[in-house]
Design an enzyme around this catalytic site. Sequence first.
Site, short mmCIF file in Angstrom:
data_model
loop_
_atom_site.label_atom_id
_atom_site.label_comp_id
_atom_site.label_asym_id
_atom_site.label_seq_id
_atom_site.Cartn_x
_atom_site.Cartn_y
_atom_site.Cartn_z
NE ARG A 203 -2.69 1.16 3.41
CZ ARG A 203 -2.53 0.46 4.47
NH1 ARG A 203 -2.83 -0.95 4.40
NH2 ARG A 203 -2.22 0.82 5.63
CE1 TYR A 256 -17.87 11.97 -13.28
CE2 TYR A 256 -16.48 11.67 -11.64
CZ TYR A 256 -17.27 11.24 -12.33
OH TYR A 256 -17.72 9.91 -12.07
CG ASP A 329 -9.74 17.40 -12.68
OD1 ASP A 329 -9.21 17.05 -13.75
OD2 ASP A 329 -10.65 16.68 -12.12
CE LYS A 354 -12.96 10.12 -17.61
NZ LYS A 354 -12.49 9.57 -16.05
#
Length: 539
Positions: A203, A256, A329, A354
Amino acid sequence: MAVSSCSFPPRVFNAYSSFECRSDPDFSGTPTGEKPRIGSNRRVTASLFCTGGGGLSSLIFRFPPNFVRQLSVKARRNCSNIGVAQVVAASWSNGPTSGYPSSAAAAASQAAAASVPVSDGVAVVEGCIDNDSVQIGDSYDSKTSFLSSDGSITVHAGERLGRGIVTDAITTPVVNTSAYFFKKTQELIDFKEKRHTSFEYGRYGNPTTVVAEEKISALEGAESTLIMASGMCASTVMLMALVPAGGHIVTTTDCYRKTRIFIETILPKMGISATVIDPADVDGLESALNKNKVSLFFTESPTNPFLRCVDIEKVSKLCHSKGTLVCIDGTFATPLNQKALALGADLVLHSATKFIGGHNDVLAGCISGSEKLVTEIRTLHHILGGTLNPNAAYLIIRGMKTLHLRVQQQNSTALRMAEVLEAHPRVKRVYYPGLPSHPEHEIAKRQMTGFGGVVSFEVDGDLTTTIKFVDALKIPYIAPSFGGCESIVDPPAIMSYWDLSQAERSKYGILDNLIRFSFGVEDFEDLKADLLQALESIA
């Protein structure tokens, strides 16, 4: 090939007065400092081993104990046939050396080298050649690198000039492990007391993931990058890490929807409030900064789905004058079209799902900025999880190698199609920052080198007309997401806002006739013909 003896005059390896090998591979990506290492992805020549009497010199290279396991199957098979593997792997130690091992070790290395053939699959010693061919250490420096263009950076950054994985493979290996071992308890104690480097647990890091992070950092011009399991993971962890309980943020109307839901429903549970402004409302931003102690201004640029653009340089200066951080962003822009950090932002975030991944086959998110801020976010990330699988990290690395080629094609196709759509009688309005009709066109021209591969537009008709148009298209998939090789069409009223009434959708500007079209890398003429025939179907 057999290792030949050396006939050159005696040489002294004096590039560094005291050569010491690290006790472990350095996966941190940080400069090695004054103590160099042999680049793990370099071919090592025998001149470094040569002395006047022949055989190998007294300098022995020590590699980590899992060296053989990290080689390819073919190389591992070759390695099993050579006695020199005992010198390469089994002589690993943590103790400092003077550069000259014991006579017994030297004798063993000479014996192994003299009697054992070495296959081309393992490049340990190739014969005596000049020292000029030996390359030592991780020479990659983003400030002085020969990788001067974004296209070269997307292909080679984080890989070509050194990575923390022992391999001579061109492509970065996938390191599938959930934990990292310590050879002795003392090594564990050294790690806990900051004298030894390790990821410790899956992790907390992975060598494959580090390569992806370094590649993105190089492209963004960032000190550090943290890559996570999704774009929303990056957004939410960033907000929770940087905004204190009871804090205040400023964001924009167009964004978004899941980000908006998190800001409106989750952050208030932590006592965090928000001011929402129009992307172009600089006066509104200044008012919010004056009225509140604002920790963070967070916005997309361009935004989703109307592709509004924020003047990043202007808002960054304004926010910094009030002690407020700025996070952009830049998913719709990509790191190729827009450099948010260079424009003054503190952090830049992407849904790497994306354009960065670019193949509609992986979920990932990343956030880049200063070491200090990214470390704050990373600390919380290590607690919450949301770790990117190393196989997914490999797909991001692979996808980025064609990022510049894909984005160039998508920029070109989207701009040309936006012009075609704007001139068509069956289209009421087109939203694309590359068009002069866009409200922030001048801002986009100043801060972007390309306008992206997504175009939003409204067809002339109602929901039934919109559905007819979408169903008439033959090339694009009807799906969420964008930025991949395949074109995608998305009717937001249905795809993202169907749970709201028509009146509620309209509050966000989401009309029933709105279309978001992500152009892939298909031929422009094919896409143009498909859109035109679909528009004719609703005439």
